[in-house]
Design a protein around this motif. Sequence first.
Motif, PDB file in Angstrom:
ATOM      1  N   GLN A  88       0.829  -1.205   0.000  1.00 50.35           N
ATOM      2  CA  GLN A  88       0.000   0.000   0.000  1.00 50.35           C
ATOM      3  C   GLN A  88       0.866   1.258   0.000  1.00 50.35           C
ATOM      4  N   CYS A  89       0.596   2.171  -0.926  1.00 47.90           N
ATOM      5  CA  CYS A  89       1.347   3.437  -0.981  1.00 47.90           C
ATOM      6  C   CYS A  89       0.648   4.540  -0.214  1.00 47.90           C
TER       7      CYS A  89
ATOM      8  N   GLU B 192       9.004   8.922  -2.902  1.00 52.09           N
ATOM      9  CA  GLU B 192      10.000   7.868  -2.739  1.00 52.09           C
ATOM     10  C   GLU B 192       9.326   6.524  -2.514  1.00 52.09           C
ATOM     11  N   GLY B 193       8.199   6.536  -1.779  1.00 47.24           N
ATOM     12  CA  GLY B 193       7.467   5.301  -1.531  1.00 47.24           C
ATOM     13  C   GLY B 193       7.011   4.662  -2.826  1.00 47.24           C
ATOM     14  N   VAL B 194       6.422   5.461  -3.706  1.00 46.50           N
ATOM     15  CA  VAL B 194       5.959   4.926  -4.996  1.00 46.50           C
ATOM     16  C   VAL B 194       7.156   4.449  -5.815  1.00 46.50           C
TER      17      VAL B 194
ATOM     18  N   SER C 251       9.953   3.402  -4.815  1.00 42.69           N
ATOM     19  CA  SER C 251      10.636   2.246  -4.235  1.00 42.69           C
ATOM     20  C   SER C 251      10.046   0.929  -4.735  1.00 42.69           C
TER      21      SER C 251
ATOM     22  N   LEU D 169      11.971  12.190 -11.138  1.00 39.86           N
ATOM     23  CA  LEU D 169      12.670  10.906 -11.049  1.00 39.86           C
ATOM     24  C   LEU D 169      12.582  10.129 -12.356  1.00 39.86           C
TER      25      LEU D 169
ATOM     26  N   ALA E 200      18.517   6.252   4.462  1.00 39.40           N
ATOM     27  CA  ALA E 200      17.246   5.691   4.909  1.00 39.40           C
ATOM     28  C   ALA E 200      16.103   6.187   4.039  1.00 39.40           C
ATOM     29  N   GLY E 201      15.225   5.286   3.666  1.00 39.14           N
ATOM     30  CA  GLY E 201      14.076   5.666   2.861  1.00 39.14           C
ATOM     31  C   GLY E 201      13.419   4.443   2.277  1.00 39.14           C
ATOM     32  N   ALA E 202      12.252   4.659   1.658  1.00 40.33           N
ATOM     33  CA  ALA E 202      11.508   3.540   1.098  1.00 40.33           C
ATOM     34  C   ALA E 202      12.310   2.847  -0.006  1.00 40.33           C
ATOM     35  N   PHE E 203      13.004   3.665  -0.788  1.00 36.06           N
ATOM     36  CA  PHE E 203      13.781   3.143  -1.905  1.00 36.06           C
ATOM     37  C   PHE E 203      15.093   2.608  -1.338  1.00 36.06           C
ATOM     38  N   SER E 204      15.373   1.326  -1.525  1.00 35.32           N
ATOM     39  CA  SER E 204      16.607   0.824  -0.927  1.00 35.32           C
ATOM     40  C   SER E 204      17.785   1.122  -1.852  1.00 35.32           C
TER      41      SER E 204
ATOM     42  N   ARG F 215      18.142   6.273 -11.897  1.00 30.35           N
ATOM     43  CA  ARG F 215      16.976   6.460 -11.043  1.00 30.35           C
ATOM     44  C   ARG F 215      17.358   6.591  -9.567  1.00 30.35           C
TER      45      ARG F 215
ATOM     46  N   VAL G 239      16.853   9.715  -6.973  1.00 28.44           N
ATOM     47  CA  VAL G 239      16.188   9.673  -5.662  1.00 28.44           C
ATOM     48  C   VAL G 239      17.028  10.422  -4.639  1.00 28.44           C
TER      49      VAL G 239
ATOM     50  N   ARG H 139      15.913  12.887  -1.530  1.00 25.95           N
ATOM     51  CA  ARG H 139      16.437  12.784  -0.172  1.00 25.95           C
ATOM     52  C   ARG H 139      17.244  13.991   0.252  1.00 25.95           C
TER      53      ARG H 139
ATOM     54  N   PRO I 256       5.739   1.484   1.579  1.00 23.59           N
ATOM     55  CA  PRO I 256       5.917   2.665   0.727  1.00 23.59           C
ATOM     56  C   PRO I 256       4.979   3.833   1.035  1.00 23.59           C
TER      57      PRO I 256
END
Lengths: 285, 357
Positions: free
Chosen positions: A66-67, A76-78, A80, A104, B40-44, B63, B67, B72, B326
């Motif tokens: 879930q976003c 960033e969540g989307v 990721s 992005l 640190a963040g959703a995107f590893s 990409r 980010v 960030r 996310p």
Amino acid sequence: MKGIVAGLLVAALGAFGTLSAADAPQRIVSIGGSVTETIYALGAQETLVGVDTSSIYPEAATKLPQCGYQRMLSAEGVASLKPDLVILAGTAGPATALEQLEKLGVPMVRLSHGYSVETAKEHVLKIGSVLGRDEAARKLVEGIDAQVGAIQPGADTPRVLFVLSRGGGSAVVSGKGTAADAMIRLAGGKNVAADFEGYKPVSAEAMVSLDPQVVVTTSRTFSDLGEGGLEKALPGFSLTSAGKANQVVVMDDLLLLGFGPRVGEALQELSAAIHPSASPKAAQR
Amino acid sequence: MNRVLSKTVSTWPGWYSRPRWLVLALALLAGGVLFGSLGAGAFSISWSETLAAFRDGFASADRQHAVIWQLRLPRILLGFVAGGALGICGAALQGLFRNPLADPALVGVSGGGALGAVAAIVLGVPGFLQGLPLVSLYAVPAAAFVGALVATAVVYRVATWQGRVRVATLLLAGIAINAVAGSAIGWFSFVADDVQLRELSFWSLGSVGGASWEALGASVPLLLLALAVLPRYARSLNALALGESNARQMGAPVEEMKRGVVVAVAMAIGGVVAFTGIIGFIGLIAPHLFRLAGGPDHRWVLPGSFLIGGCLLCGADVIARVAVAPAEIPVGIIVSSVGAPFFLFLLLREKRRGGVE
């Protein structure tokens, strides 16, 4: 140069009519309940890697990552979820998150915003084309047309009021420019609250003067309010025609307000329910 | 004047150099927090990728690098600077009001700033200013600054009685200002359209998720100006701790300092609130944490509170973006769920000491 190549590619795709399913995006994030519903209806659910919290139908969609709420996305969540396509409902946001996603370079398709059968069909076709499933989308649209065409025009125009409540507190009714207002009109009713815009609370006296013959609400509102809760959340309800005759129609939230692939089904159901004389077996309470 | 002031400092014999080392240690810690939260963040993103992003520079097409550069870095910087501004403003307000419970949000300064920002969003830019360069970028921060300035001035006027700021009056003035701001924001949200409403709901929660280089560019000059001004009043704030008439006798420029602190705080809070919404309690917690170990000398409390505030907000924002990835939790919620109990604790402690009148 890249732009030209992409342009040629699009032109080529246009010439061949369609994108083949193999070239279609394989990692899709869907933002918006109706978008997710459409992706399932087109049979492309295995490409879904994330949804938003409004994607509650079919139930399998709620198991996906879930976003967050569609209007409070995190860029960033989307990102990721590493989508190769994000399909956004017209209501998705905030604008800053969408700008960030654009920076992005995340490929996005944003649908228009509107409450009509035409927009619903347009969205199905658009999603079908970006997923390389035009054929399925066309079938879906034909189905919507058939369902809408089969609706019997009611003999009368009942006075309808749509009521929404979250968490069982006070209720709001839907004025002009809302999804519920559009549904009521399309189903052959008259929205008695069309004098104002958006969702607003309504006083007991105003409720009596609006005097709806039918009150429509969503199943979530109904369960949040509990037994007898509608009378409490809507002061004055029991004095209206709808209250006296107990004409309350309860429909699933996303079905009623989503303007998604089930819009035809929803209109059929609503139309039958608010014209009780035409079909006595309608979903009434 | 200096001789007298250094006497107040020398009541901590042997500890004289301790605050200096503490500030230095905090600066190192801040560097660590800034660098650590990059990872640190959703995107590893691996550390080697993070370093590669810096090597490849801003325009890298990758990409992951985007980010780092687009999301960030501006976010971490905005979070740190905003938290730092809240911290130093909290310290300055506590010194000005001679009261440990002053906090930009609590005494209504943030509320006034938010009201200004909301008014700018809903009413838009006045016609004669439209089309001028920078107006669209600075309209909201400028309005937030004016709102914060008016709120600070009103609170100060209301809470001061015969040269003394009374705690109860101060908090009540804050409640009143917040109530006024709240009702005005209520009016604005009543007339706002759907898009504006969504923007407004952002204010009430507080988040640094919308950070961009443009937002940084608009808020940082305001903040830096304020941060450059506030430390100049450190000695005067120290003198003020002995009471306003004593401070005057010691030659501290009391009136000038009052005006300077109020304007600088309003500027910094305006710049913060315009881009992050209301984030409470950092201004309350940061100076307290510093004083616990570093003593009350404003020459160190001000920079120390800046560093602690920055670390706190930066750290809280890491939780905000990692906890439910996310999706994301607005950072204001995280800060206030820690800050509110802390405020209660302070209140109880003050009560035991007999400090709350």
